[in-house]
Design an enzyme around this catalytic site. Structure first.
Site, PDB file in Angstrom:
ATOM      1  N   GLY A 228       0.827  -1.205   0.000  1.00  8.28           N
ATOM      2  CA  GLY A 228       0.000   0.000   0.000  1.00  8.28           C
ATOM      3  C   GLY A 228       0.857   1.249   0.000  1.00  8.28           C
ATOM      4  O   GLY A 228       1.988   1.254  -0.499  1.00  8.28           O
ATOM      5  N   SER A 229       0.344   2.314   0.586  1.00  7.36           N
ATOM      6  CA  SER A 229       1.010   3.611   0.531  1.00  7.36           C
ATOM      7  C   SER A 229       2.171   3.677   1.513  1.00  7.36           C
ATOM      8  O   SER A 229       2.198   3.008   2.546  1.00  7.36           O
ATOM      9  CB  SER A 229       0.011   4.734   0.858  1.00  7.36           C
ATOM     10  OG  SER A 229      -0.293   4.734   2.243  1.00  7.36           O
ATOM     11  N   GLU A 248       5.567  -3.302   0.843  1.00  8.58           N
ATOM     12  CA  GLU A 248       5.734  -2.936  -0.564  1.00  8.58           C
ATOM     13  C   GLU A 248       4.977  -1.643  -0.761  1.00  8.58           C
ATOM     14  O   GLU A 248       3.747  -1.621  -0.702  1.00  8.58           O
ATOM     15  CB  GLU A 248       5.213  -4.062  -1.471  1.00  8.58           C
ATOM     16  CG  GLU A 248       5.757  -3.974  -2.891  1.00  8.58           C
ATOM     17  CD  GLU A 248       5.044  -2.923  -3.710  1.00  8.58           C
ATOM     18  OE1 GLU A 248       5.591  -1.793  -3.830  1.00  8.58           O
ATOM     19  OE2 GLU A 248       3.958  -3.196  -4.209  1.00  8.58           O
ATOM     20  N   LEU A 249       5.726  -0.547  -0.989  1.00 10.91           N
ATOM     21  CA  LEU A 249       5.144   0.785  -0.846  1.00 10.91           C
ATOM     22  C   LEU A 249       5.120   1.610  -2.124  1.00 10.91           C
ATOM     23  O   LEU A 249       4.904   2.809  -2.080  1.00 10.91           O
ATOM     24  CB  LEU A 249       5.906   1.549   0.256  1.00 10.91           C
ATOM     25  CG  LEU A 249       6.000   0.811   1.600  1.00 10.91           C
ATOM     26  CD1 LEU A 249       6.805   1.633   2.598  1.00 10.91           C
ATOM     27  CD2 LEU A 249       4.613   0.495   2.156  1.00 10.91           C
ATOM     28  N   CYS A 282       2.064  -0.371  -9.026  1.00 15.16           N
ATOM     29  CA  CYS A 282       3.229   0.092  -8.263  1.00 15.16           C
ATOM     30  C   CYS A 282       4.440   0.334  -9.145  1.00 15.16           C
ATOM     31  O   CYS A 282       5.256   1.208  -8.861  1.00 15.16           O
ATOM     32  CB  CYS A 282       3.581  -0.925  -7.176  1.00 15.16           C
ATOM     33  SG  CYS A 282       2.296  -1.142  -5.931  1.00 15.16           S
ATOM     34  N   GLU A 376       4.678   9.355  -6.509  1.00 15.17           N
ATOM     35  CA  GLU A 376       4.012   8.290  -7.259  1.00 15.17           C
ATOM     36  C   GLU A 376       2.654   8.796  -7.733  1.00 15.17           C
ATOM     37  O   GLU A 376       1.783   9.108  -6.920  1.00 15.17           O
ATOM     38  CB  GLU A 376       3.841   7.048  -6.380  1.00 15.17           C
ATOM     39  CG  GLU A 376       3.198   5.881  -7.100  1.00 15.17           C
ATOM     40  CD  GLU A 376       3.078   4.635  -6.223  1.00 15.17           C
ATOM     41  OE1 GLU A 376       3.154   3.525  -6.764  1.00 15.17           O
ATOM     42  OE2 GLU A 376       2.901   4.798  -5.004  1.00 15.17           O
TER      43      GLU A 376
END
Length: 475
Positions: A228-229, A248-249, A282, A376
């Site tokens: 996520g964020s 996992e960002l 992502c 992002e």
């Protein structure tokens, strides 16, 4: 209208509160989704812990067979599962079918890995004075794994958490994204049919802000895996203490295009990497650094190919790009584009909006400080930037605070190898886009893009403890 329930200890449970789930493309209410409370999370974690006491002893062969059965069931139901993606996430049906294929492969990798959990012998006599000992390592399951997942790959990213966890004998409490719970709920039934013991998978739907504290701080939780964020990920990391965690960002993936590159061969691939699933990926291609000698030609070809993309209904087979996940995301990215334009950026194509869609957008004359470059975007927008030297292009990519995937197109081997050494990213890809991923490769970022690695083999290492055993042969 579908009304969902919580999946706790092998039983579908009603809740007092529900929320309306709307289709991103049409805005229609497609389900009433059960809203869990922290007390429900508590029961789910305790239940998963209790089942772990027996599930950890299930033979590897049997755990593998459960996962193989999941694979078989999903193959039979591919179209149905892809349509769920189209409805709840506005993922174009063609892309949805690809995701289901990848998910099937991910569970198959997990099934195969369940039977490959090995340790190693340690030469105890390598130390002076030790001649009568043997030593070896083994990997053991942790217990309850909390999995918190995003909306963009609601089948496959969940598989990257459930697959390795079940392969080694862990149990899982899953909190799917509020916008994409239906994919998780259908997987509960599939795992039940495949023979997973009741309680090994618990599913609690609802508000992440309301449930996350209990999900990550409960003493029976031994591992947290979150996609996520970055903002949320950092908060979770502060709370987990000594528990294992994988984060996992996301990223703002960059690509370098060197002058030796045959442009006609790569344009379609680059466009698909930038705008697949409306850029809500992502590793979506967000920044393209093109050598100044081919910059104008590349930009022209890229814009022409972008204009051919079809924006529309995710259930139509010819749709390339559909709705953003939420109207608020359309508003956000519109503001980002307008801010960049006010500072001199140029829209080459796109930036046309409805309440729910944004046309694929190509921007030039951007600056490194602009949000569309340094943050992002998670939207169908890409920036194309010229450069003079390879070192300059590498520096452009590395000045980002993010570093998940990066890539370079070049036919010069020494330049490719130089880039692999200097680019600051968890993965460097030569002669393809940074959006490339297969599900058995290590996947994770550096800097603010994450912590730990996914990919079945690598996730298994992070979902197990390494135990060392030694025996004195003469006493």
């Amino acid at each position: 209208m579908k009304e969902t329930k919580l999946w706790i200890n092998g039983v579908w449970e009603h809740t007092k509160e529900y929320y309306n789930l709307t289709a991103p493309y049409t805005g229609e209410v497609i389900a009433k989704v059960a809203k869990a409370k922290p007390a429900d999370v508590e029961r789910a974690i305790v239940g998963a812990h209790n089942v772990f006491q027996t599930f950890k002893n299930v033979p590897a062969y049997e755990r593998a067979e459960i996962l193989y059965k999941v694979v078989a069931i999903m193959r039979e139901r591919k179209q149905e599962l892809a349509e769920i993606l189209a409805m709840e996430a506005a993922k174009p049906i063609a892309a949805g079918l690809v995701e289901i294929d990848r998910t099937i492969a991910t569970y198959q990798f997990a099934a195969e890995s369940a039977k490959q959990l090995t340790g190693e012998t340690v030469p105890m006599d390598a130390a002076p004075g030790v001649t009568d000992r043997i030593g070896y390592t083994k990997r053991i399951p942790l217990g309850v794994v909390t999995a918190i997942t995003p909306f963009n790959f609601p089948f496959n990213l969940i598989a990257h958490k459930l697959g390795p966890a079940f392969a080694v004998g862990n149990t899982v409490v899953l909190k799917p994204a509020t916008q994409t719970p239906l994919s998780s709920i259908v997987m509960a039934g599939i795992f039940k049919e495949a023979g997973l013991p009741d309680g090994a998978l618990q599913i609690v739907t609802g508000s992440g802000s309301e449930l996350s504290d209990r999900l990550v701080t409960h003493p029976l939780v031994k591992k947290v895996t979150f996609t996520g964020s970055g903002t949320v990920g950092l908060k979770l990391k502060e709370k987990v203490g000594l528990r294992k965690i994988t984060l996992e960002l996301g990223s703002n993936a960059g690509l370098i295009v060197e002058p030796s590159t045959p442009l006609e061969k790569i344009i379609k691939r680059c466009v698909s990497g930038a705008f697949g699933f409306a850029g809500q990926v992502c590793i979506s291609l967000q920044r393209i650094y093109v050598h100044q000698s081919i910059y104008e030609k590349f930009t022209k070809l890229f814009v022409e190919e972008t204009k051919r993309l079809v924006v529309g209904d995710p259930l139509q087979e010819n749709t390339d790009v559909s709705a953003m996940i939420h109207p608020g995301e359309v508003t956000r990215i519109k503001n980002w584009i307008e801010q960049a334009v006010s500072e001199g950026a140029v829209v080459e194509t796109g930036a046309e909006f409805t309440a729910r869609t944004c046309t694929p957008t190509v921007m030039t004359n951007v600056q490194p400080h602009m949000k569309i470059v340094c943050d992002e975007t998670f939207a169908p927008i890409v920036s194309i930037v010229p450069y003079e030297t390879l070192d300059e292009a590498i520096a452009y990519i590395n000045e980002s605070k993010l570093g998940l995937n990066a890539a370079i197109y070049t036919n010069v081997l020494t330049d490719a190898m130089r880039a692999t050494d200097l680019l600051e990213a968890g993965t460097v890809i030569i002669n393809d886009i940074p959006t490339f991923r297969v599900d058995n490769m290590p996947y994770g970022g550096v800097k603010m893009s994450g912590y730990g690695r996914e990919g079945i083999k690598y996730a298994i290492e992070e979902m197990t403890d390494l135990k060392f055993i030694t025996m004195k042969l003469n006493f």
